[in-house]
Motif scaffolding. Structure first.
Motif, short mmCIF file in Angstrom:
data_model
loop_
_atom_site.label_atom_id
_atom_site.label_comp_id
_atom_site.label_asym_id
_atom_site.label_seq_id
_atom_site.Cartn_x
_atom_site.Cartn_y
_atom_site.Cartn_z
N LEU A 33 0.96 -1.47 0.09
CA LEU A 33 -0.13 -0.04 -0.30
C LEU A 33 0.48 1.23 0.36
CD1 LEU A 33 -2.50 -0.93 2.44
CD2 LEU A 33 -3.01 -1.21 -0.05
N TRP A 63 -0.54 4.14 -1.60
CA TRP A 63 -2.33 4.73 -0.67
C TRP A 63 -1.73 5.85 0.86
CZ3 TRP A 63 -6.91 2.89 0.58
CH2 TRP A 63 -7.77 2.02 -0.47
N SER A 121 -8.86 -2.30 0.24
CA SER A 121 -7.10 -2.33 0.52
C SER A 121 -6.52 -4.06 0.94
CB SER A 121 -7.50 -1.88 2.50
OG SER A 121 -6.36 -2.19 3.34
N ASP A 125 -8.39 -0.43 6.70
CA ASP A 125 -7.52 0.94 5.84
C ASP A 125 -7.36 1.40 7.74
OD1 ASP A 125 -6.74 3.42 5.90
OD2 ASP A 125 -6.46 2.34 3.63
#
Length: 196
Positions: free
Chosen positions: A7, A10, A78, A83
């Motif tokens: 991730l 993000w 996610s 998340d």
């Protein structure tokens, strides 16, 4: 995929999101409009979250329900199924709304600073994890490379050609694999704040 590989985009987007919401509210834009506008102005990877917020807010007219839809959308997208950054955004926005007025900007700025600090810390941890894994790999391979070099000596080769020698090699190989996996597991257990 590990936390640091799965991730990264993000994680890097969240501080930008907070900054944009903070700037909008400081300009006098209501929180729900600032959040709604993020589907057009926000980072592309997070646009679906703000679309979910806008759709919910249009239906329910509730900031809290809109943020709940925002968080649920983040959890769905996610890779880990959760998340925590979205949860923190929701909690911070709700606190900022309850405090109102001049407190909104500072609260959001503090969150943005926290997210940047977290990002830097996670990057440092990821680098240290790689050092540990590379060190474990080097420590595992080195004795076997040395053994390969020693096999050019006929006496050493003869020592390992019998059943006892093969047994010692198998035990050594097993212990090497266990030690490498153990150290790799230790490196992965080092984290900051759990998965996002």
């Amino acid at each position: 995929l590990s936390l640091h590989d799965a991730l990264p985009i993000w994680r890097k987007c969240w501080p930008l999101v907070v900054d944009q919401i903070s700037s909008a509210t400081q300009s006098g834009v209501p929180l729900h409009i600032a959040l709604h506008e993020m589907q057009d102005r926000g980072p592309a990877p997070l646009v679906p979250l703000f679309v979910a917020f806008s759709n919910s807010f249009k239906r329910e007219g509730s900031l809290e329900k809109g943020l709940t839809a925002f968080v649920e959308s983040a959890h769905r997208l996610s890779l880990s199924g959760h998340d925590d950054m979205a949860v923190k955004i929701k909690s911070t926005v709700m606190v900022a709304r309850d405090c109102g007025g001049l407190e909104v900007g500072p609260i959001l700025r503090n969150l943005g600073n926290f997210l940047r600090l977290r990002e830097r810390t996670e990057n440092e941890i990821a680098i240290k994890q790689e050092w540990i894994k590379n060190g474990a790999l080097l420590a595992s391979i080195t004795p076997w490379l040395l053994l390969v070099l020693l096999t050019f000596n006929s006496e050493t080769r003869a020592a390992y050609e019998n059943n006892g020698g093969r047994f010692v090699l198998l035990i050594g190989l097993g212990l090497t694999i266990v030690a490498y996996l153990w150290i790799s597991r230790i490196s992965q257990s080092i984290s900051f704040g759990g998965p996002s």
